[in-house]
Scaffold this motif. Sequence first.
Motif, PDB file in Angstrom:
ATOM      1  N   THR A 121      79.253 -13.327  84.891  1.00  0.00           N
ATOM      2  CA  THR A 121      78.595 -13.623  83.896  1.00  0.00           C
ATOM      3  C   THR A 121      78.849 -12.645  82.894  1.00  0.00           C
ATOM      4  O   THR A 121      78.356 -11.493  83.369  1.00  0.00           O
ATOM      5  CB  THR A 121      77.296 -14.163  83.842  1.00  0.00           C
ATOM      6  N   ASP A 122      79.240 -12.583  81.491  1.00  0.00           N
ATOM      7  CA  ASP A 122      79.476 -11.732  80.651  1.00  0.00           C
ATOM      8  C   ASP A 122      78.236 -11.512  79.886  1.00  0.00           C
ATOM      9  O   ASP A 122      77.263 -11.976  80.162  1.00  0.00           O
ATOM     10  CB  ASP A 122      80.429 -12.101  79.395  1.00  0.00           C
ATOM     11  N   ASP A 123      78.094 -10.452  78.949  1.00  0.00           N
ATOM     12  CA  ASP A 123      76.713 -10.184  78.305  1.00  0.00           C
ATOM     13  C   ASP A 123      76.397 -11.197  77.588  1.00  0.00           C
ATOM     14  O   ASP A 123      75.048 -11.192  76.931  1.00  0.00           O
ATOM     15  CB  ASP A 123      77.046  -8.784  77.349  1.00  0.00           C
ATOM     16  N   HIS A 173      82.923 -16.569  83.458  1.00  0.00           N
ATOM     17  CA  HIS A 173      84.501 -16.464  83.757  1.00  0.00           C
ATOM     18  C   HIS A 173      84.791 -16.480  85.034  1.00  0.00           C
ATOM     19  O   HIS A 173      84.183 -15.907  85.745  1.00  0.00           O
ATOM     20  CB  HIS A 173      84.893 -15.303  82.954  1.00  0.00           C
ATOM     21  N   ASP A 202      91.479 -17.601  77.660  1.00  0.00           N
ATOM     22  CA  ASP A 202      90.912 -16.428  77.502  1.00  0.00           C
ATOM     23  C   ASP A 202      91.871 -15.380  76.802  1.00  0.00           C
ATOM     24  O   ASP A 202      92.956 -15.368  77.270  1.00  0.00           O
ATOM     25  CB  ASP A 202      90.323 -15.814  78.749  1.00  0.00           C
TER      26      ASP A 202
END
Length: 92
Positions: free
Chosen positions: A11-13, A18, A43
Amino acid sequence: MADQENTVVLTDDEGQEHEFVVVDILNVEDDEYAILLPVASGDTGAGEAIVLKIGLDDDGNEILYEIEDEDEWQRVAQAWEDALGEEEEEEE
């Protein structure tokens, strides 16, 4: 980890998930690092490998985190290049 073997979901910010395929695990100076490739999902930068250090959280569960030390990053990058070079030699 995701349901499929050899994949992880990060999990990104911004809270977006992803999915990545674990390409290899490297051992460098008593530490482990995961080489990850994004699963094709449109992506930008898809196909570019990322390297994350494998550590343990307070409960003893494996976690992945970014390498922040430049010297450590260089050692891991060199180990990955060496591993790729050995793999290519074996295929010839």
